[in-house]
Design a protein around this motif. Structure first.
Motif, PDB file in Angstrom:
ATOM      1  N   MET B   1      39.643  50.372  40.028  1.00  0.00           N
ATOM      2  CA  MET B   1      38.723  49.330  40.488  1.00  0.00           C
ATOM      3  C   MET B   1      39.184  47.917  40.129  1.00  0.00           C
ATOM      4  SD  MET B   1      35.767  49.827  42.145  1.00  0.00           S
ATOM      5  CE  MET B   1      34.645  48.546  41.558  1.00  0.00           C
ATOM      6  N   ASP B   3      42.242  46.581  39.712  1.00  0.00           N
ATOM      7  CA  ASP B   3      43.621  46.132  39.917  1.00  0.00           C
ATOM      8  C   ASP B   3      43.735  44.775  40.606  1.00  0.00           C
ATOM      9  OD1 ASP B   3      44.499  47.897  42.924  1.00  0.00           O
ATOM     10  OD2 ASP B   3      42.541  47.574  42.079  1.00  0.00           O
ATOM     11  N   MET B   4      42.710  44.392  41.367  1.00  0.00           N
ATOM     12  CA  MET B   4      42.778  43.098  42.038  1.00  0.00           C
ATOM     13  C   MET B   4      42.071  42.001  41.250  1.00  0.00           C
ATOM     14  SD  MET B   4      44.351  43.302  45.005  1.00  0.00           S
ATOM     15  CE  MET B   4      43.700  42.045  46.096  1.00  0.00           C
ATOM     16  N   ARG B   9      45.591  36.410  44.560  1.00  0.00           N
ATOM     17  CA  ARG B   9      45.629  36.928  45.925  1.00  0.00           C
ATOM     18  C   ARG B   9      46.243  35.887  46.851  1.00  0.00           C
ATOM     19  NH1 ARG B   9      39.651  38.528  47.536  1.00  0.00           N
ATOM     20  NH2 ARG B   9      39.477  36.277  47.300  1.00  0.00           N
ATOM     21  N   TRP B  27      34.758  30.326  57.709  1.00  0.00           N
ATOM     22  CA  TRP B  27      34.105  31.575  57.290  1.00  0.00           C
ATOM     23  C   TRP B  27      34.849  32.168  56.095  1.00  0.00           C
ATOM     24  CZ3 TRP B  27      34.207  36.705  56.281  1.00  0.00           C
ATOM     25  CH2 TRP B  27      33.012  37.408  56.378  1.00  0.00           C
ATOM     26  N   LEU B  29      36.620  30.554  53.888  1.00  0.00           N
ATOM     27  CA  LEU B  29      36.384  29.746  52.676  1.00  0.00           C
ATOM     28  C   LEU B  29      35.050  30.107  52.032  1.00  0.00           C
ATOM     29  CD1 LEU B  29      37.609  26.192  53.794  1.00  0.00           C
ATOM     30  CD2 LEU B  29      38.881  28.017  52.655  1.00  0.00           C
ATOM     31  N   LYS B  30      34.071  30.386  52.881  1.00  0.00           N
ATOM     32  CA  LYS B  30      32.736  30.687  52.349  1.00  0.00           C
ATOM     33  C   LYS B  30      32.607  32.120  51.857  1.00  0.00           C
ATOM     34  CE  LYS B  30      30.899  27.976  55.961  1.00  0.00           C
ATOM     35  NZ  LYS B  30      30.377  28.266  57.288  1.00  0.00           N
ATOM     36  N   ASN B  31      33.360  33.021  52.468  1.00  0.00           N
ATOM     37  CA  ASN B  31      33.087  34.442  52.237  1.00  0.00           C
ATOM     38  C   ASN B  31      34.196  35.232  51.565  1.00  0.00           C
ATOM     39  OD1 ASN B  31      30.407  35.246  53.741  1.00  0.00           O
ATOM     40  ND2 ASN B  31      31.419  33.703  54.999  1.00  0.00           N
ATOM     41  N   ASP B 121      47.596  39.421  50.872  1.00  0.00           N
ATOM     42  CA  ASP B 121      46.604  40.442  50.528  1.00  0.00           C
ATOM     43  C   ASP B 121      45.616  40.624  51.654  1.00  0.00           C
ATOM     44  OD1 ASP B 121      47.181  41.230  47.681  1.00  0.00           O
ATOM     45  OD2 ASP B 121      47.175  39.055  47.520  1.00  0.00           O
ATOM     46  N   VAL B 122      45.451  39.604  52.450  1.00  0.00           N
ATOM     47  CA  VAL B 122      44.605  39.717  53.633  1.00  0.00           C
ATOM     48  C   VAL B 122      45.028  38.649  54.646  1.00  0.00           C
ATOM     49  CG1 VAL B 122      42.779  38.287  52.589  1.00  0.00           C
ATOM     50  CG2 VAL B 122      42.189  39.809  54.472  1.00  0.00           C
ATOM     51  N   VAL B 149      49.945  44.684  61.465  1.00  0.00           N
ATOM     52  CA  VAL B 149      50.021  44.160  60.102  1.00  0.00           C
ATOM     53  C   VAL B 149      49.581  45.248  59.133  1.00  0.00           C
ATOM     54  CG1 VAL B 149      48.933  42.523  58.519  1.00  0.00           C
ATOM     55  CG2 VAL B 149      49.725  41.747  60.733  1.00  0.00           C
ATOM     56  N   LYS B 150      50.270  45.344  58.030  1.00  0.00           N
ATOM     57  CA  LYS B 150      49.937  46.410  57.072  1.00  0.00           C
ATOM     58  C   LYS B 150      48.785  46.036  56.145  1.00  0.00           C
ATOM     59  CE  LYS B 150      54.413  48.705  57.095  1.00  0.00           C
ATOM     60  NZ  LYS B 150      55.641  47.909  56.993  1.00  0.00           N
ATOM     61  N   PRO B 152      45.107  44.237  54.995  1.00  0.00           N
ATOM     62  CA  PRO B 152      43.817  44.117  55.683  1.00  0.00           C
ATOM     63  C   PRO B 152      43.774  42.888  56.590  1.00  0.00           C
ATOM     64  CG  PRO B 152      43.494  44.642  53.365  1.00  0.00           C
ATOM     65  CD  PRO B 152      44.955  44.343  53.533  1.00  0.00           C
ATOM     66  N   VAL B 153      43.125  43.049  57.723  1.00  0.00           N
ATOM     67  CA  VAL B 153      43.029  41.957  58.690  1.00  0.00           C
ATOM     68  C   VAL B 153      41.557  41.650  58.941  1.00  0.00           C
ATOM     69  CG1 VAL B 153      43.616  41.156  61.016  1.00  0.00           C
ATOM     70  CG2 VAL B 153      45.123  42.756  59.843  1.00  0.00           C
ATOM     71  N   LEU B 154      41.200  40.400  58.803  1.00  0.00           N
ATOM     72  CA  LEU B 154      39.823  39.996  59.052  1.00  0.00           C
ATOM     73  C   LEU B 154      39.784  39.170  60.332  1.00  0.00           C
ATOM     74  CD1 LEU B 154      36.851  39.592  58.092  1.00  0.00           C
ATOM     75  CD2 LEU B 154      37.650  37.622  56.806  1.00  0.00           C
TER      76      LEU B 154
END
Lengths: 166, 166
Positions: B1, B3-4, B9, B27, B29-31, B121-122, B149-150, B152-154
């Motif tokens: 849990m 590790d990050m 990041r 978004w 920056l806020k989230n 990292d994202v 992309v390997k 996570p992508v938001l």
């Protein structure tokens, strides 16, 4: 800039029985959820329709009602198991409210509908949910959601190893 | 849990000249960004290749070198403008390091390569970047990145109004 600060966010995480989904949830807890926030985390599992299985017998009409009932029971058992596991992953969250939802239907549609209905601020999911066979029959759930959900969508892939050979 | 937690990041935000991209950055920056974190925010703008424009004359060989040079200058000017605007959006971040990158190439490939190269990292982006004409020629940048992309992508869509008629 400040419209979301202090606002209660609803973070919808679509979970399933796969490792990638578990990883997506963990990643979300570490990277999206703020410990002291008013966030609400909604864990959603969608039991796929039986239409996923008939392909196995080629017609959809060869299974007896016993077998169909057993399939439904299996679907519910898997749902319970997935949701319980997801809740355990979230057990260390203090101030964050965790809700769970189990729905039935085509995961692609249900996830999109729930994102809308619950007013989700963000939808989080793995990229390769619902196993190989179901995915082949249903199409990619994550692709569909990225196309159709109006809120931000976070697609989390499991690094290397199991999910790495894209 | 854990590790990050406390880990630096690298958050890669692909920006372009569109409103949806600006919304995606806000978004994020806020989230996603934590104010007191060791996060590094990398703002990436990719200048699309000239191959995007020749379609306008049907052959790609009718433009004089003056016009081509003007096009390149235009590409660079847009890049400066987009990056400046993105930096202004980030000006209130205190502890977060902000880096900027301008690259040339097919945005789909370059964004994927940079996510890998920078160890993001994202990856954060809007869903409808690079305008209607370029998107028609290049295909959807966000779809491609979600697939390839390997990390996570938001994908952040701009709510209703301008980007709502999906």
């Amino acid at each position: 800039m400040a419209d979301m600060v202090g606002k209660e966010r609803r973070i919808l995480v679509a979970v399933d029985e796969g490792e990638e989904s578990a990883h997506a949830l963990s990643w979300c807890l570490k990277n999206v959820i703020s410990e002291n926030s008013k966030d609400t985390l909604v864990l959603l599992y969608v039991i796929p329709p039986r239409v996923v299985y008939p392909a196995l017998d080629g017609t959809g009409y060869l299974f007896s009602s016993d077998i169909l009932a057993a399939m439904d029971k299996y679907g519910t058992d898997v749902a319970d198991c997935v949701i319980e596991k997801a809740k355990r992953t979230c057990k260390d969250l203090n101030d964050v409210k965790v809700e769970t939802r189990v729905e039935r239907g085509d995961p692609r549609d249900v996830i999109c509908q729930m994102a809308e209905k619950l007013g989700a601020d963000v939808l989080v999911m793995g990229s390769r949910g619902y196993g190989l066979i179901k995915r082949a029959l249903l199409g990619s759930v994550s692709n569909h959601c990225v196309q159709n959900v109006k809120c931000p969508v976070l697609i989390v892939k499991k690094p290397k190893s199991t999910a790495g050979n894209k």
